[in-house]
Design a protein around this motif. Sequence first.
Motif, mmCIF file in Angstrom:
data_model
loop_
_atom_site.group_PDB
_atom_site.id
_atom_site.type_symbol
_atom_site.label_atom_id
_atom_site.label_comp_id
_atom_site.label_asym_id
_atom_site.label_seq_id
_atom_site.Cartn_x
_atom_site.Cartn_y
_atom_site.Cartn_z
ATOM 1 N N TYR A 1 0.816 -1.213 0.000
ATOM 2 C CA TYR A 1 0.000 0.000 0.000
ATOM 3 C C TYR A 1 0.855 1.271 0.000
ATOM 4 C CZ TYR A 1 -4.392 -2.469 0.446
ATOM 5 O OH TYR A 1 -5.485 -3.263 0.196
ATOM 6 N N LYS A 2 2.066 1.178 0.523
ATOM 7 C CA LYS A 2 2.958 2.330 0.511
ATOM 8 C C LYS A 2 3.387 2.670 -0.905
ATOM 9 C CE LYS A 2 7.282 4.104 2.461
ATOM 10 N NZ LYS A 2 8.441 3.818 3.351
ATOM 11 N N TYR A 3 3.636 1.634 -1.698
ATOM 12 C CA TYR A 3 4.097 1.839 -3.073
ATOM 13 C C TYR A 3 3.052 1.357 -4.076
ATOM 14 C CZ TYR A 3 8.558 2.379 -0.663
ATOM 15 O OH TYR A 3 9.573 2.792 0.181
ATOM 16 N N GLU A 4 1.788 1.412 -3.672
ATOM 17 C CA GLU A 4 0.715 0.858 -4.502
ATOM 18 C C GLU A 4 0.678 1.493 -5.889
ATOM 19 O OE1 GLU A 4 -4.115 0.071 -4.276
ATOM 20 O OE2 GLU A 4 -3.153 1.471 -2.884
ATOM 21 N N THR A 5 0.722 2.833 -5.964
ATOM 22 C CA THR A 5 0.648 3.521 -7.253
ATOM 23 C C THR A 5 1.829 3.153 -8.139
ATOM 24 O OG1 THR A 5 -0.475 5.389 -6.168
ATOM 25 C CG2 THR A 5 0.451 5.768 -8.358
ATOM 26 N N GLU A 6 3.023 3.161 -7.538
ATOM 27 C CA GLU A 6 4.232 2.835 -8.297
ATOM 28 C C GLU A 6 4.210 1.383 -8.770
ATOM 29 O OE1 GLU A 6 9.090 2.758 -7.599
ATOM 30 O OE2 GLU A 6 7.773 3.751 -6.150
ATOM 31 N N LEU A 7 3.793 0.473 -7.900
ATOM 32 C CA LEU A 7 3.751 -0.944 -8.257
ATOM 33 C C LEU A 7 2.729 -1.194 -9.367
ATOM 34 C CD1 LEU A 7 3.982 -2.606 -4.722
ATOM 35 C CD2 LEU A 7 5.695 -2.719 -6.539
ATOM 36 N N LYS A 8 1.567 -0.550 -9.258
ATOM 37 C CA LYS A 8 0.551 -0.718 -10.299
ATOM 38 C C LYS A 8 1.043 -0.192 -11.643
ATOM 39 C CE LYS A 8 -3.707 -0.763 -7.550
ATOM 40 N NZ LYS A 8 -4.971 -0.059 -7.234
ATOM 41 N N LEU A 9 1.777 0.920 -11.606
ATOM 42 C CA LEU A 9 2.325 1.480 -12.839
ATOM 43 C C LEU A 9 3.338 0.526 -13.464
ATOM 44 C CD1 LEU A 9 2.592 3.860 -14.792
ATOM 45 C CD2 LEU A 9 4.331 4.836 -13.263
ATOM 46 N N LYS A 10 4.214 -0.032 -12.612
ATOM 47 C CA LYS A 10 5.221 -0.970 -13.127
ATOM 48 C C LYS A 10 4.572 -2.236 -13.664
ATOM 49 C CE LYS A 10 9.141 0.589 -10.351
ATOM 50 N NZ LYS A 10 10.155 0.226 -9.316
ATOM 51 N N LEU A 11 3.562 -2.732 -12.953
ATOM 52 C CA LEU A 11 2.863 -3.919 -13.428
ATOM 53 C C LEU A 11 2.153 -3.637 -14.746
ATOM 54 C CD1 LEU A 11 1.319 -5.340 -10.120
ATOM 55 C CD2 LEU A 11 3.076 -6.417 -11.538
ATOM 56 N N ASN A 12 1.572 -2.459 -14.861
ATOM 57 C CA ASN A 12 0.901 -2.084 -16.099
ATOM 58 C C ASN A 12 1.886 -2.013 -17.263
ATOM 59 O OD1 ASN A 12 -1.450 -1.210 -17.547
ATOM 60 N ND2 ASN A 12 -0.598 0.865 -17.537
ATOM 61 N N LEU A 13 3.061 -1.425 -16.992
ATOM 62 C CA LEU A 13 4.100 -1.362 -18.026
ATOM 63 C C LEU A 13 4.578 -2.756 -18.407
ATOM 64 C CD1 LEU A 13 6.209 1.661 -16.706
ATOM 65 C CD2 LEU A 13 4.708 1.633 -18.703
ATOM 66 N N LEU A 14 4.722 -3.625 -17.386
ATOM 67 C CA LEU A 14 5.171 -4.994 -17.641
ATOM 68 C C LEU A 14 4.165 -5.745 -18.498
ATOM 69 C CD1 LEU A 14 7.128 -7.357 -17.123
ATOM 70 C CD2 LEU A 14 5.839 -7.836 -15.018
ATOM 71 N N PHE A 15 2.876 -5.630 -18.150
ATOM 72 C CA PHE A 15 1.845 -6.317 -18.922
ATOM 73 C C PHE A 15 1.760 -5.764 -20.343
ATOM 74 C CE2 PHE A 15 -0.371 -7.252 -14.695
ATOM 75 C CZ PHE A 15 0.169 -8.532 -14.648
ATOM 76 N N ASN A 16 1.916 -4.454 -20.477
ATOM 77 C CA ASN A 16 1.897 -3.858 -21.818
ATOM 78 C C ASN A 16 3.074 -4.357 -22.653
ATOM 79 O OD1 ASN A 16 -0.419 -2.372 -21.416
ATOM 80 N ND2 ASN A 16 0.665 -0.547 -20.690
ATOM 81 N N TYR A 17 4.254 -4.465 -22.002
ATOM 82 C CA TYR A 17 5.433 -4.967 -22.709
ATOM 83 C C TYR A 17 5.223 -6.419 -23.152
ATOM 84 C CZ TYR A 17 10.166 -6.701 -23.465
ATOM 85 O OH TYR A 17 11.277 -7.295 -23.999
ATOM 86 N N ILE A 18 4.703 -7.238 -22.213
ATOM 87 C CA ILE A 18 4.449 -8.644 -22.539
ATOM 88 C C ILE A 18 3.448 -8.746 -23.676
ATOM 89 C CG2 ILE A 18 3.458 -10.800 -21.661
ATOM 90 C CD1 ILE A 18 4.574 -10.034 -18.910
ATOM 91 N N TYR A 19 2.421 -7.881 -23.615
ATOM 92 C CA TYR A 19 1.404 -7.899 -24.670
ATOM 93 C C TYR A 19 2.012 -7.533 -26.020
ATOM 94 C CZ TYR A 19 -2.604 -6.449 -27.467
ATOM 95 O OH TYR A 19 -3.511 -6.305 -28.483
ATOM 96 N N ARG A 20 2.879 -6.502 -26.024
ATOM 97 C CA ARG A 20 3.504 -6.087 -27.285
ATOM 98 C C ARG A 20 4.410 -7.183 -27.836
ATOM 99 N NH1 ARG A 20 4.058 -1.034 -24.645
ATOM 100 N NH2 ARG A 20 6.236 -1.517 -24.159
ATOM 101 N N VAL A 21 5.170 -7.826 -26.925
ATOM 102 C CA VAL A 21 6.065 -8.910 -27.372
ATOM 103 C C VAL A 21 5.259 -10.052 -27.952
ATOM 104 C CG1 VAL A 21 7.661 -10.686 -26.575
ATOM 105 C CG2 VAL A 21 7.920 -8.339 -25.770
ATOM 106 N N ILE A 22 4.190 -10.432 -27.226
ATOM 107 C CA ILE A 22 3.346 -11.523 -27.709
ATOM 108 C C ILE A 22 2.688 -11.140 -29.019
ATOM 109 C CG2 ILE A 22 1.256 -12.845 -27.215
ATOM 110 C CD1 ILE A 22 1.985 -12.727 -24.268
ATOM 111 N N ASP A 23 2.190 -9.889 -29.096
ATOM 112 C CA ASP A 23 1.524 -9.419 -30.305
ATOM 113 C C ASP A 23 2.495 -9.391 -31.475
ATOM 114 O OD1 ASP A 23 -0.827 -8.213 -31.624
ATOM 115 O OD2 ASP A 23 0.493 -6.466 -31.797
#
Length: 395
Positions: free
Chosen positions: A347-369
């Motif tokens: 919860y302390k780094y919730e915003t930062e962690l969500k942003l990093k996870l979002n970037l990670l998922f977007n990267y994985i999606y682009r690689v897969i795509d």
Amino acid sequence: MMTKPTGRLHFLDAIRAFAIIMMLQGHFVHALLGDAFRDRSNTIYNIWEYFRGMTAPTFFTITGFIFTYLLLKQKNTGFDNPRVLKGIKRAIKVIFWGYLLRLSFYAVFTGTLNPSFFYVDVLQCIGTSLLLLIGVYLMLYRYNSRLFQRVVLSLGVVIFLLQPVYETFILDFLPKTLANYFTYKNGSVFTLFPWFGYVCFGSFMSSLFLKYGKRPLFYYYTPALLLIIGLLLIFCSSSLLMILYRITDITIFKSVAYNNFLFIRLGNVLVLFTIFILGRNYVSHPVITKVGGKTLSIYIIHFFVLYGSWLGLGLNRFFYHDLTPLTAAVGAIFFVVGICSLVLYYYKYETELKLKLNLLFNYIYRVIDFNLSEVISNIKREIIRTLKNIRFVRR
């Protein structure tokens, strides 16, 4: 000299923090301590077991207290009270997680639902209790707050006194999913009765705090009053019930007196309230407040780590009833600190962690795509080349 109370009652967060910590260590030790060391003739084990038994009554009482405090603090009433809708959403969320944590992926993959999925545990019981409390509020909001106080207090007393009656419920005529809210027969860990009774008592206490909390001497005489009532419930409630039985000849008083754990545990909760109210100026540390405010998240994470939840791969699977007292004690400390730290860190780094996870998922999606696009292009080229070769052979 004690400071004047502020709008936020920090001692409530401290009580919730204490309760969740007691729950964490209690579940850890109860699940993993070896059978040979579960000796009730041992003083240390007896003390530990007694204090462990305070956790659930404290949780339910503080749930009713906090929810009612926030509900009645609002100027709007009925459905115009924003806490009504928030409370309903919160209750549904808690019930949802209660069932979700008991889901087995193995059973789902085999096309069934594991029987324990339908057991009612603490989360379903708390969520349903909140819905009932909201229902009581909506029925009585047109009238004065004094009626609400009397009704919730009466409900708490009646629920406790009728314990010998509903304890024998079988309810075979009801669907098991519904019956599990009222009977332990099918494997439920908690049932709506008697635990809703603690929620009612917490609600009653909260209404008194709201009504009299701003008076100058409230925080001077309240701890003494709570302590006296708590000690009377612990040491004298059974005798009082027997006196009522002799006067009225109503056997239910006798039955409750012979198995008087509900009123005694309520006394424990009142003594605990007394301690935290007296020390309220010393329990407002941000860490305590944060732990007390994240009890649902802590409960969910601890369930995964200890019991394995969906996959069944928790500590309980590998060390079930296998630890020595020293190992269990040290492990419980690390378990409590680890789970609380993990949740607070998130919860302390919730915003930062969500942003990093979002970037990670977007990267994985682009690689897969990209890979899929490349694979599809290669397949198209091979098909065209094959067709050309077929045409060439035909010529």
